[in-house]
Design an enzyme around this catalytic site. Structure first.
Site, mmCIF file in Angstrom:
data_model
loop_
_atom_site.group_PDB
_atom_site.id
_atom_site.type_symbol
_atom_site.label_atom_id
_atom_site.label_comp_id
_atom_site.label_asym_id
_atom_site.label_seq_id
_atom_site.Cartn_x
_atom_site.Cartn_y
_atom_site.Cartn_z
ATOM 1 N N THR A 1 -26.799 55.908 -46.584
ATOM 2 C CA THR A 1 -25.344 56.042 -46.541
ATOM 3 C C THR A 1 -24.734 54.650 -46.369
ATOM 4 O OG1 THR A 1 -25.396 56.518 -44.186
ATOM 5 C CG2 THR A 1 -25.428 58.417 -45.676
ATOM 6 N N THR B 1 -22.450 52.550 -44.468
ATOM 7 C CA THR B 1 -22.496 51.664 -43.296
ATOM 8 C C THR B 1 -23.926 51.526 -42.775
ATOM 9 O OG1 THR B 1 -20.240 52.294 -42.716
ATOM 10 C CG2 THR B 1 -21.561 51.262 -40.981
ATOM 11 N N CYS B 2 -24.667 52.614 -42.805
ATOM 12 C CA CYS B 2 -26.050 52.612 -42.307
ATOM 13 C C CYS B 2 -26.920 51.646 -43.102
ATOM 14 C CB CYS B 2 -26.630 54.021 -42.376
ATOM 15 S SG CYS B 2 -25.637 55.260 -41.514
ATOM 16 N N THR B 3 -26.741 51.651 -44.419
ATOM 17 C CA THR B 3 -27.578 50.852 -45.308
ATOM 18 C C THR B 3 -27.071 49.419 -45.461
ATOM 19 O OG1 THR B 3 -28.261 52.824 -46.501
ATOM 20 C CG2 THR B 3 -28.526 50.734 -47.652
ATOM 21 N N LEU C 1 -28.818 49.290 -40.130
ATOM 22 C CA LEU C 1 -30.258 49.006 -40.162
ATOM 23 C C LEU C 1 -30.549 47.544 -40.494
ATOM 24 C CD1 LEU C 1 -33.226 49.841 -39.962
ATOM 25 C CD2 LEU C 1 -33.055 50.692 -42.319
#
Length: 161
Positions: free
Chosen positions: A46, A48-50, A54
């Protein structure tokens, strides 16, 4: 009820991807006798996550571990195959333990679920970071919304350690 500083993380079985395939792992195995930084996010691959969440931990993992952290873990309500593929695409190289909470059991036990069913994403995890020593939460930062990354990022964690 949301987990709080001073609470013990419940012993729940989740999964991780290994070179042999998916493998069950308990939270007691992850946290027992160790100082662990665990950040959680709504979903692998997704935005923001990617793009930010992370990758920040991938870049800063050595600095975080130099502060006495035994392990850095990333929790998401995804299956272990997705988490494994995401880890490969993000070059985690075993530096970040990717925890798959496919049934949302740990996320619900921590009181950190986020209902995104109206967006077609089902029940996910809120975005947060916690630090635990021997399974007891010593620090907890919850983001105000799932798309924000202001207090659960790697730089913030470095300041907390």
């Amino acid at each position: 009820m949301t987990i709080q500083v001073g609470d013990k993380i419940p012993n729940i079985t989740i999964a991780t991807m290994t070179s042999e395939g998916p493998s069950d792992i308990t939270t007691d195995e992850v946290f027992g006798g160790k100082k662990v930084v665990m950040f959680a996010l709504p979903g692998a691959f997704t935005p923001t996550c990617t793009a930010s969440h992370l990758p920040g931990y991938v870049v800063k993992h050595e600095e975080i571990k130099a502060k006495g952290v035994d392990a850095i873990a990333c929790l998401s309500v995804n299956d272990p195959f997705v988490m494994g593929a995401w880890g490969e695409s993000q070059n985690t190289d075993g530096n970040i333990l990717l925890l798959a909470d496919g049934s949302c059991s740990l996320t619900q036990a921590l009181g950190m679920e986020l209902d995104l069913t109206e967006r077609g994403l089902g029940v996910r995890s809120q975005r947060y970071v916690l630090i635990a020593e021997d399974g007891v939460v010593t620090h907890l930062n919850l983001e105000p919304s799932p798309g924000e990354l202001s207090n659960s990022d790697a730089d913030t964690v470095l300041g907390m350690l």
